[in-house]
Design an enzyme around this catalytic site. Structure first.
Site, mmCIF file in Angstrom:
data_model
loop_
_atom_site.group_PDB
_atom_site.id
_atom_site.type_symbol
_atom_site.label_atom_id
_atom_site.label_comp_id
_atom_site.label_asym_id
_atom_site.label_seq_id
_atom_site.Cartn_x
_atom_site.Cartn_y
_atom_site.Cartn_z
ATOM 1 C CE LYS A 1 -4.477 1.003 0.482
ATOM 2 N NZ LYS A 1 -5.636 0.266 -0.006
ATOM 3 N N GLY B 1 -26.214 1.543 1.511
ATOM 4 C CA GLY B 1 -25.360 2.210 0.512
ATOM 5 C C GLY B 1 -25.817 1.892 -0.895
ATOM 6 N N GLY C 1 -24.044 3.172 -3.735
ATOM 7 C CA GLY C 1 -22.978 3.716 -4.576
ATOM 8 C C GLY C 1 -22.495 2.630 -5.520
ATOM 9 C CG ASN C 2 -18.490 0.957 -7.853
ATOM 10 O OD1 ASN C 2 -17.995 -0.088 -7.459
ATOM 11 N ND2 ASN C 2 -18.521 1.288 -9.126
#
Ligand code: NAD
Length: 368
Positions: free
Chosen positions: A73, A175, A177-178
């Site tokens: 990361k 949710g 969203g995507n």
């Protein structure tokens, strides 16, 4: 290093560019299974410790997803609204070029998008330098919905395991969203009944089921699913206690906690969002007989898509690999789980894969 252990981190690279004043950090946690894969986040208060925690999570997620990627990361210490964002991203790319893509393959994370991945690939000079690139560069964009598709597949396997037919199974999704939209889309198309959906402005509940196309239209026209015609309007937080077979938290972290866990009526929880509850809460709910598919099992569609993009695969190949891997991995975790603790089982599988790969790597090296 305050956090080293038998797995990693193998390398921490701190970078600084005196011209743009870009400051960044890359943590390569473990590369036994392949190059370290994990996104870049741009936030003003990023710390090496935070990046390490996220890199370790990627080590387990990629191992469990069964793709030849290790865990890594990175972070750029800046505000996303910085007017020199593109220069900072290019400076970061130059500084990490020596690692990419053999040891590290970046992708987008918080406040980074396909345009930033384009800058990285162009600065380093190869499309293999990042995933999450625009489709025009051979990218497999987020908008294809790989994560939501994977969540829907994981839900399908969990329903099979619980002997609940998907046709008519009732589902509540936090949710829209995507991840939430694609999860709802696929589950609806397989016959499940989406009884409740929420977004940041509220929730809609309809016992007879919400129609997916109407949800999309209402969200687009009115800005919230709570405006669904004829549905009961709830506060977003009330979604967690609706009567349903499957509850899918797909937006915010820590939404199921000691204060609301007793009101949950679902038989199955599929974690689409990252860390929607702490492990202790999962264990307590499991004791009540609730089947919980952990986040890094259910939401790995995105990392599988990154792998397909990295090897130059098509959209069709991506969907087929997401289906094959998510279905097999969810089944494997369900099979191995003792006492209903699926997270512990999933971690044990991932750890075994990483340790085996470390062993193989050690044995294949000639003695010094
Ligand atoms: P998104 O920004 O596209 O959508 C988030 C949705 O959550 C929006 O509909 C928003 O209205 C809703 N929301 C915000 N606050 C809410 C609240 N208090 N109550 C109910 N709804 C609320 O984000 P996304 O890409 O769909 O990601 C959702 C979650 O899934 C995040 O936890 C993310 O880390 C995780 N995740 C996403 C991916 C991916 O590929 N997109 C992959 C793995 C994990």
């Amino acid at each position: 290093m305050p956090f080293e252990d038998a797995i990693g981190p193998e390398k921490i690279l701190q970078v600084y560019d005196p011209i743009t004043k870009m400051q960044g950090v890359v943590v390569i946690d473990n590369t036994a299974l392949g190059p370290g894969k994990g996104g870049i986040r741009m936030v003003p208060d990023i710390t090496t410790e935070e990046v390490f925690g996220l890199a370790r999570a990627m080590t387990w997620k990629n191992a469990l997803a069964d793709i030849p990627f290790g865990g890594a990361k990175s972070g750029i210490k800046a505000s996303a609204s910085n007017s020199h964002k593109a220069q900072l991203v290019a400076a970061f790319a130059e500084k990490i070029a020596e690692l990419v893509p053999k040891t590290y393959i970046p992708g987008p994370d918080m406040n980074m998008g396909e345009g930033d991945m384009k800058i990285i690939a162009e600065t380093i000079g190869t499309p293999k330098a990042a995933t999450g690139k625009p489709a025009s560069m051979g990218g497999l964009p987020h908008e294809l919905g790989s994560t939501g598709y994977g969540v829907a597949l994981s839900t399908q396997v969990a329903l099979e395991h619980a002997k609940i037919p998907i046709e008519g199974a009732t589902v509540a999704i936090e949710g829209f969203g995507n991840v939430g939209t694609f999860t709802a889309k696929h589950l609806s198309s397989w016959g499940a009944k989406i009884v409740a959906v929420s977004d940041s402005k509220g929730a809609a509940y309809l016992e007879g089921g919400l129609d997916f196309e109407t949800l999309m239209r209402v969200k687009k026209e009115k800005g919230t699913v709570a405006a669904y015609p004829g549905a009961k309007v709830l506060e977003a937080r009330e979604l967690f206690s609706v009567k349903c077979d499957v509850l899918i938290p797909g937006a915010r972290p820590d939404v199921i906690h000691a204060g609301n866990m007793h009101s949950i009526k679902a038989k199955i929880i599929v974690e689409a969002a990252n860390i929607p509850m702490r492990h202790e809460i999962e264990q307590q709910l499991a004791k009540r007989g609730i089947l919980i598919i952990p986040d890094f099992v259910a939401n790995a569609g995105g990392v599988i898509s990154s792998y397909v993009e990295f090897i130059g695969g098509s959209e069709k190949e991506m969907f087929s690999m997401v289906k094959e891997k998510i279905t097999a991995n969810t089944r494997l975790v369900l099979e191995k789980a003792k006492n209903g603790d699926l997270r512990a089982a999933a971690l044990a599988i991932a750890e075994e894969r990483v340790i085996d790969a470390m062993e193989r790597r050690r044995n294949s090296k000639p003695p010094r």
